[in-house]
Scaffold this active site. Structure first.
Site, PDB file in Angstrom:
ATOM      1  N   LYS A 170      99.790  17.153  73.530  1.00 42.22           N
ATOM      2  CA  LYS A 170      98.711  17.479  72.867  1.00 42.22           C
ATOM      3  C   LYS A 170      97.531  16.332  73.528  1.00 42.22           C
ATOM      4  O   LYS A 170      96.968  15.821  72.943  1.00 42.22           O
ATOM      5  CB  LYS A 170      98.811  17.094  72.051  1.00 42.22           C
ATOM      6  N   PRO A 183      90.147  12.607  71.986  1.00 45.01           N
ATOM      7  CA  PRO A 183      90.593  12.579  73.250  1.00 45.01           C
ATOM      8  C   PRO A 183      90.860  11.293  74.810  1.00 45.01           C
ATOM      9  O   PRO A 183      90.268  10.193  74.384  1.00 45.01           O
ATOM     10  CB  PRO A 183      89.091  13.426  74.107  1.00 45.01           C
ATOM     11  N   ASN A 184      91.320  11.898  75.710  1.00 46.88           N
ATOM     12  CA  ASN A 184      91.858  10.628  76.651  1.00 46.88           C
ATOM     13  C   ASN A 184      92.739   9.494  76.110  1.00 46.88           C
ATOM     14  O   ASN A 184      92.579   9.314  76.708  1.00 46.88           O
ATOM     15  CB  ASN A 184      90.895  10.090  77.343  1.00 46.88           C
ATOM     16  N   ARG A 185      93.559   9.852  75.221  1.00 47.50           N
ATOM     17  CA  ARG A 185      94.272   9.177  74.060  1.00 47.50           C
ATOM     18  C   ARG A 185      93.088   7.505  74.092  1.00 47.50           C
ATOM     19  O   ARG A 185      94.218   6.630  73.560  1.00 47.50           O
ATOM     20  CB  ARG A 185      95.439   8.329  75.188  1.00 47.50           C
ATOM     21  N   LEU A 186      91.774   7.923  73.685  1.00 47.65           N
ATOM     22  CA  LEU A 186      91.547   6.722  73.660  1.00 47.65           C
ATOM     23  C   LEU A 186      90.783   6.919  71.504  1.00 47.65           C
ATOM     24  O   LEU A 186      89.141   7.165  71.254  1.00 47.65           O
ATOM     25  CB  LEU A 186      89.705   6.540  74.348  1.00 47.65           C
TER      26      LEU A 186
END
Length: 212
Positions: free
Chosen positions: A8, A188-191
């Site tokens: 997700k 977002p982007n796992r950041l």
């Protein structure tokens, strides 16, 4: 469907240092209220991790019953696995995950028993069946079958037919006094945003941003 397909993307928002209260308990209370307003089911559900004297860990979901300037309170059987582990190694960690808000809060610190007076006061607020159940259950110990529990409950109902049910000697509260509290906001982007409070001498807190 593979587990990778469950990925997700977190897009609801972010958190900056300037957004945070200087006091992590007040910040937690703010996020907790927002979780309630968002309709998160059982926002007080938290994973409690403990470890025995050898460092072997265990974890389970319990319910937060109070949070104040001292820390986070929960109640259980002192002879349960978590109770025995806290007696041998009085430190714990908590995790709250509020998926609807894409947030989690991680807490760690020392754990002490609450006073008998606090345990009695909370015990009396529990439903009658829960109070009887606290007498019935030898938590974490093997039991012959479900029927044995039901029979013991019936015995307790006969023994205590009214609302006056005393606090079991093996049951009561704990307080986790935080040394660290991390507020995690999915991005977002796992950041992800990770802001950690660490307690300093003099009951001061510093805030650090952690790499995701």
């Amino acid at each position: 469907m593979s587990l990778a397909d469950l990925r997700k993307e977190y897009t609801l928002g972010g958190v900056a240092e300037a957004d945070l209260d200087a006091d992590p308990i007040r910040q937690f209370q703010k996020w907790f209220a927002q979780a309630q307003e968002a309709g998160v089911p059982e926002p007080n559900a938290m994973v409690l991790a403990t470890a025995d004297a050898r460092g072997k860990p265990s974890a389970r979901v319990v319910l937060l019953k109070d949070v104040d300037a001292r820390g986070f309170s929960f109640y259980t059987n002192y002879q349960s696995r978590k109770g025995r582990e806290l007696a041998a190694n009085p430190f714990g960690a908590l995790n709250f995950f509020w998926t609807a808000l894409e947030r989690q809060v991680c807490v760690s610190g020392g754990v002490i028993k609450l006073s008998a007076e606090e345990s009695v006061a909370y015990f009396q607020t529990r439903p009658r069946g829960s109070r009887l159940g606290a007498w019935v259950s030898q938590q974490s110990q093997p039991v012959t079958n479900r029927a044995a529990l039901e029979e013991k409950l019936a015995q307790m109902e006969t023994q205590h037919p009214g609302e006056d049910i005393p606090l079991p000697p093996q049951w009561g509260g704990y307080l986790l006094a935080p040394a660290e509290i991390e507020f995690w906001q999915g991005r977002p982007n796992r950041l992800h945003d990770r802001l950690r409070y660490r307690k300093q001498p003099g009951n001061r807190w510093i805030i650090e941003r952690l790499s995701p």
